[in-house]
Design an enzyme around this catalytic site. Structure first.
Site, PDB file in Angstrom:
ATOM      1  N   HIS A   1      -1.354  -2.960  -6.883  1.00 16.96           N
ATOM      2  CA  HIS A   1      -2.125  -2.532  -5.823  1.00 16.96           C
ATOM      3  C   HIS A   1      -3.765  -2.739  -5.866  1.00 16.96           C
ATOM      4  O   HIS A   1      -4.495  -2.108  -6.286  1.00 16.96           O
ATOM      5  CB  HIS A   1      -1.796  -1.231  -5.290  1.00 16.96           C
TER       6      HIS A   1
ATOM      7  N   SER B   1       0.717  -1.138  -0.032  1.00 19.85           N
ATOM      8  CA  SER B   1       0.216   0.104  -0.084  1.00 19.85           C
ATOM      9  C   SER B   1       1.092   1.325   0.129  1.00 19.85           C
ATOM     10  O   SER B   1       0.375   2.277  -0.287  1.00 19.85           O
ATOM     11  CB  SER B   1      -0.969  -0.110   1.241  1.00 19.85           C
TER      12      SER B   1
ATOM     13  N   GLU C   1      -4.252  -0.456  -8.867  1.00 20.61           N
ATOM     14  CA  GLU C   1      -3.385   0.379  -9.138  1.00 20.61           C
ATOM     15  C   GLU C   1      -1.897  -0.266  -9.663  1.00 20.61           C
ATOM     16  O   GLU C   1      -1.436  -1.081  -8.694  1.00 20.61           O
ATOM     17  CB  GLU C   1      -2.811   1.305  -7.818  1.00 20.61           C
TER      18      GLU C   1
ATOM     19  N   ASN D   1      -4.197   6.002  -1.819  1.00 22.91           N
ATOM     20  CA  ASN D   1      -3.938   6.283  -0.284  1.00 22.91           C
ATOM     21  C   ASN D   1      -3.661   7.924  -0.325  1.00 22.91           C
ATOM     22  O   ASN D   1      -3.749   8.397   0.844  1.00 22.91           O
ATOM     23  CB  ASN D   1      -2.907   5.352   0.364  1.00 22.91           C
TER      24      ASN D   1
HETATM   25  P1  NAI Z   1      -2.303  -9.758   6.372  1.00 26.12           P
HETATM   26  O1  NAI Z   1      -1.594  -9.439   7.730  1.00 26.12           O
HETATM   27  O2  NAI Z   1      -3.825 -10.068   6.574  1.00 26.12           O
HETATM   28  O3  NAI Z   1      -1.476 -10.933   5.771  1.00 26.12           O
HETATM   29  C1  NAI Z   1      -0.025 -11.159   5.500  1.00 26.12           C
HETATM   30  C2  NAI Z   1       0.201 -12.603   5.472  1.00 26.12           C
HETATM   31  O4  NAI Z   1       1.560 -12.455   5.062  1.00 26.12           O
HETATM   32  C3  NAI Z   1       0.373 -13.268   7.032  1.00 26.12           C
HETATM   33  O5  NAI Z   1      -0.814 -14.297   6.752  1.00 26.12           O
HETATM   34  C4  NAI Z   1       1.527 -13.661   7.169  1.00 26.12           C
HETATM   35  O6  NAI Z   1       1.697 -14.840   7.726  1.00 26.12           O
HETATM   36  C5  NAI Z   1       2.194 -13.751   5.812  1.00 26.12           C
HETATM   37  N1  NAI Z   1       3.676 -13.497   5.759  1.00 26.12           N
HETATM   38  C6  NAI Z   1       4.395 -12.655   6.560  1.00 26.12           C
HETATM   39  N2  NAI Z   1       5.693 -12.831   6.146  1.00 26.12           N
HETATM   40  C7  NAI Z   1       5.707 -13.859   5.222  1.00 26.12           C
HETATM   41  C8  NAI Z   1       6.829 -14.287   4.238  1.00 26.12           C
HETATM   42  N3  NAI Z   1       8.142 -13.974   4.409  1.00 26.12           N
HETATM   43  N4  NAI Z   1       6.543 -15.366   3.703  1.00 26.12           N
HETATM   44  C9  NAI Z   1       5.186 -15.769   3.392  1.00 26.12           C
HETATM   45  N5  NAI Z   1       4.105 -15.141   4.219  1.00 26.12           N
HETATM   46  C10 NAI Z   1       4.517 -14.282   4.828  1.00 26.12           C
HETATM   47  O7  NAI Z   1      -1.933  -8.320   5.845  1.00 26.12           O
HETATM   48  P2  NAI Z   1      -2.669  -7.944   4.482  1.00 26.12           P
HETATM   49  O8  NAI Z   1      -3.764  -6.802   4.926  1.00 26.12           O
HETATM   50  O9  NAI Z   1      -3.335  -8.875   3.661  1.00 26.12           O
HETATM   51  O10 NAI Z   1      -1.879  -6.949   3.508  1.00 26.12           O
HETATM   52  C11 NAI Z   1      -0.753  -7.462   2.827  1.00 26.12           C
HETATM   53  C12 NAI Z   1      -0.095  -6.776   1.631  1.00 26.12           C
HETATM   54  O11 NAI Z   1      -1.183  -6.078   1.382  1.00 26.12           O
HETATM   55  C13 NAI Z   1       0.542  -5.571   2.710  1.00 26.12           C
HETATM   56  O12 NAI Z   1       1.486  -4.958   1.817  1.00 26.12           O
HETATM   57  C14 NAI Z   1      -0.650  -4.426   2.685  1.00 26.12           C
HETATM   58  O13 NAI Z   1      -0.219  -3.099   2.784  1.00 26.12           O
HETATM   59  C15 NAI Z   1      -1.483  -4.690   1.421  1.00 26.12           C
HETATM   60  N6  NAI Z   1      -2.642  -4.133   1.330  1.00 26.12           N
HETATM   61  C16 NAI Z   1      -3.457  -4.142   2.261  1.00 26.12           C
HETATM   62  C17 NAI Z   1      -4.894  -3.906   1.969  1.00 26.12           C
HETATM   63  C18 NAI Z   1      -5.779  -4.179   3.190  1.00 26.12           C
HETATM   64  O14 NAI Z   1      -6.885  -3.426   3.017  1.00 26.12           O
HETATM   65  N7  NAI Z   1      -5.602  -4.700   4.239  1.00 26.12           N
HETATM   66  C19 NAI Z   1      -5.260  -3.007   0.965  1.00 26.12           C
HETATM   67  C20 NAI Z   1      -4.202  -3.105  -0.059  1.00 26.12           C
HETATM   68  C21 NAI Z   1      -3.187  -3.412   0.061  1.00 26.12           C
END
Ligand code: NAI
Length: 282
Positions: free
Chosen positions: A139, A118, A151, A189
């Site tokens: 994104h 993000s 994006e 954002n």
């Molecule tokens: P989340 O915390 O729900 O999921 C992240 C996952 O990545 C976890 O299941 C974790 O175990 C796993 N993980 C961490 N390190 C790892 C690695 N080295 N190898 C494999 N798996 C690993 O996070 P979320 O919300 O899904 O965000 C993920 C990405 O998407 C971030 O970069 C965030 O900024 C971006 N994002 C999030 C949005 C949202 O609304 N939550 C919207 C758009 C982008």
């Protein structure tokens, strides 16, 4: 022709991204370091597809075919022969750079590596690889199966061919890819977070109640959801983190996170995910 997609991170975004690619005929390998996260992703995808079936938007046979195209794994070693990568792990610069360096050594030299970040600089992530021209931001918006915007962020070295490939994948997913440059917060954002922050300042100063502020933006500006409801949905900790990136990266005090927003995060009132934010959730 891109057919096999590697998605890394099976959390909120990763499972939605994996589901969407699988629904559109791609073979998907979804990797997460956490076994419980993979189990949760399986259950979430199953539930989401069943909802589509219940609504008549998907046949039961298509749901089963989609599930058969999804493979879950605890190791990136299973991604050695994929055609395209979407990374959706935790929003931490060091974790993403470390993963991209490993992926760079693992996948074919022609494979494009994309990040769903993000706010982290794509140029910075790309610099951890030997193929910065094949690294870009993809994104997606939450919830991924429903939202049509992606994006597409061009890093300093991203090639036209990589941008075109990502755009063609968006089209195959039934989504619209919109190009953005690699500046803090990109487009979505950069514009959304200052609006949410201003809504929190308005609440803090007593300009209106949370309900009044949200009603004004819904009824007066035709937004489908008020900014405070949306902040609860995104997560107040995530909002503060993105505002900090905007503030630090752009250097303008107008991006400083509202003290009330920080106080709510300190209190553990993170929005929907913690049961309490600007509103309470049972
Ligand atoms: P989340 O915390 O729900 O999921 C992240 C996952 O990545 C976890 O299941 C974790 O175990 C796993 N993980 C961490 N390190 C790892 C690695 N080295 N190898 C494999 N798996 C690993 O996070 P979320 O919300 O899904 O965000 C993920 C990405 O998407 C971030 O970069 C965030 O900024 C971006 N994002 C999030 C949005 C949202 O609304 N939550 C919207 C758009 C982008």
């Amino acid at each position: 022709m891109i057919q096999a997609i590697g998605v890394i991170g099976s959390g909120t975004m990763g499972n939605g991204i994996a589901q969407t690619f699988a629904q559109h005929g791609f073979d998907v390998r979804l990797v997460d370091v956490s076994a419980p996260a993979l189990d949760k992703a399986k259950a979430t995808i199953d539930k989401s597809l069943t909802k589509f079936v219940d609504k008549g938007a998907l046949s039961a046979a298509d749901r089963d075919a989609t599930l058969a195209r999804l493979h879950f794994s605890g190791s990136i070693d299973h991604l050695a022969d994929v055609d395209y990568i979407v990374e959706a792990i935790v929003e931490r610069r060091d974790a993403k750079r470390d993963l991209f360096a490993k992926l760079d050594a693992l996948v074919r030299p022609d494979v494009v590596l994309s990040s769903n970040t993000s706010s982290i600089s794509i140029t910075d992530i790309a610099a951890a690889t030997t193929r910065p021209e094949q690294v870009l931001g993809m994104h997606f918006m939450n919830p991924v199966p429903l939202m049509t915007l992606v994006e597409l962020i061009r890093g300093q070295s991203t090639s036209d061919a990589s941008m075109e490939l990502a755009e063609s994948l968006c089209t195959r997913l039934g989504k619209t890819g919109v190009p953005a440059s690699d500046y803090p917060g990109f487009i979505a954002n950069r514009i959304l977070m200052p609006m949410i922050n201003e809504a929190v300042f308005a609440l803090m100063e007593g300009v209106g109640t949370a309900e009044a502020i949200d009603s004004v933006m819904k009824l007066g500006m035709n937004h489908p959801m008020g900014p405070l409801t949306l902040a609860d949905f995104i997560g107040l900790d995530v909002c503060v983190a993105i505002l900090d990136v905007l503030h630090e990266g752009l250097g303008d005090p107008k991006y400083r996170a509202c003290p009330l927003l920080r106080r709510m995060v300190a209190a553990g009132h993170l929005g929907r995910k913690s049961g309490r934010g600007f509103y309470r959730y049972a």
